[in-house]
Motif scaffolding. Sequence first.
Motif, short mmCIF file in Angstrom:
data_model
loop_
_atom_site.label_atom_id
_atom_site.label_comp_id
_atom_site.label_asym_id
_atom_site.label_seq_id
_atom_site.Cartn_x
_atom_site.Cartn_y
_atom_site.Cartn_z
N UNK A 69 -11.32 18.24 -19.27
CA UNK A 69 -10.22 17.62 -19.99
C UNK A 69 -8.99 17.32 -19.16
N UNK A 70 -9.03 17.57 -17.86
CA UNK A 70 -7.88 17.28 -17.02
C UNK A 70 -7.77 15.80 -16.69
N UNK A 71 -6.71 15.45 -15.99
CA UNK A 71 -6.44 14.06 -15.62
C UNK A 71 -5.70 14.05 -14.29
N UNK A 72 -6.07 13.11 -13.42
CA UNK A 72 -5.39 12.99 -12.14
C UNK A 72 -4.99 11.53 -11.92
N UNK A 73 -3.74 11.33 -11.58
CA UNK A 73 -3.23 10.01 -11.17
C UNK A 73 -2.81 10.13 -9.71
N UNK A 74 -3.15 9.12 -8.94
CA UNK A 74 -2.78 9.13 -7.52
C UNK A 74 -2.34 7.74 -7.12
N UNK A 75 -1.22 7.66 -6.42
CA UNK A 75 -0.72 6.39 -5.90
C UNK A 75 -0.63 6.49 -4.39
N UNK A 76 -1.19 5.51 -3.70
CA UNK A 76 -1.16 5.47 -2.24
C UNK A 76 -0.49 4.18 -1.78
N UNK A 77 0.19 4.21 -0.65
CA UNK A 77 0.91 3.03 -0.17
C UNK A 77 -0.02 1.84 0.11
N UNK A 78 0.51 0.65 -0.10
CA UNK A 78 -0.17 -0.60 0.22
C UNK A 78 0.69 -1.31 1.25
N UNK A 79 0.08 -1.83 2.30
CA UNK A 79 0.83 -2.46 3.39
C UNK A 79 1.57 -3.72 2.94
N UNK A 80 0.92 -4.57 2.18
CA UNK A 80 1.55 -5.82 1.75
C UNK A 80 0.82 -6.38 0.53
N UNK A 81 1.49 -7.30 -0.13
CA UNK A 81 0.91 -8.00 -1.29
C UNK A 81 1.62 -9.34 -1.39
N UNK A 82 0.87 -10.42 -1.67
CA UNK A 82 1.50 -11.75 -1.72
C UNK A 82 2.59 -11.88 -2.79
N UNK A 83 2.55 -11.07 -3.83
CA UNK A 83 3.57 -11.13 -4.88
C UNK A 83 4.73 -10.17 -4.65
N UNK A 84 4.72 -9.49 -3.48
CA UNK A 84 5.77 -8.52 -3.20
C UNK A 84 6.28 -8.67 -1.77
N UNK A 85 6.96 -9.79 -1.48
CA UNK A 85 7.50 -9.96 -0.13
C UNK A 85 8.63 -8.98 0.15
N UNK A 86 8.86 -8.71 1.40
CA UNK A 86 9.97 -7.83 1.80
C UNK A 86 11.30 -8.54 1.51
N UNK A 87 12.33 -7.75 1.16
CA UNK A 87 13.68 -8.27 0.90
C UNK A 87 14.66 -7.55 1.81
N UNK A 88 15.59 -8.28 2.38
CA UNK A 88 16.54 -7.68 3.32
C UNK A 88 17.50 -6.70 2.65
N UNK A 89 17.73 -6.84 1.34
CA UNK A 89 18.67 -5.95 0.65
C UNK A 89 18.00 -4.69 0.10
N UNK A 90 16.70 -4.53 0.38
CA UNK A 90 15.95 -3.36 -0.09
C UNK A 90 15.26 -2.67 1.08
N UNK A 91 14.98 -1.40 0.91
CA UNK A 91 14.22 -0.65 1.90
C UNK A 91 12.85 -0.37 1.30
N UNK A 92 11.80 -0.75 2.03
CA UNK A 92 10.44 -0.49 1.57
C UNK A 92 10.05 0.90 2.04
N UNK A 93 9.90 1.81 1.12
CA UNK A 93 9.53 3.17 1.45
C UNK A 93 8.03 3.37 1.45
N UNK A 94 7.60 4.44 2.02
CA UNK A 94 6.20 4.84 1.98
C UNK A 94 6.14 6.29 1.55
N UNK A 95 5.02 6.66 1.01
CA UNK A 95 4.82 8.04 0.59
C UNK A 95 3.41 8.45 0.96
N UNK A 96 3.11 9.71 0.78
CA UNK A 96 1.78 10.22 1.13
C UNK A 96 0.74 9.73 0.16
#
Length: 96
Positions: A69-96
């Motif tokens: 009955x347990x549940x696990x959610x896991x999110x891992x970093x993605x290097x890039x995506x065409x709908x998510x370009x980098x922006x100069x006013x934001x910092x793109x963070x990474x996590x484990x």
Amino acid sequence: RVHAKDIDVPVSTLTSTFLSPSLAHAWNPYMGSVRHLGANVQLQSYSLPWPFATREYLVHCTDEALRGGGHRSQCTPVASHPEAPMHSERVRGTSE
């Protein structure tokens, strides 16, 4: 406001709380937005107070039902995506 160490709620209720934009702002005051880009990819942004820049995280999230009955959610970093370009006013963070 609820302060509790252990709360007995169905996983579906807890998951819907984390996925609800209106409820997410209630428990995370720095939450900016979450954009679902398809194929379980999310662009999460966090609006931090001055002098910090907004942080964003591009992640691939998976959910897994566990035996017993347990549940696990896991999110891992993605290097890039065409709908998510980098922006100069934001910092793109990474996590484990």
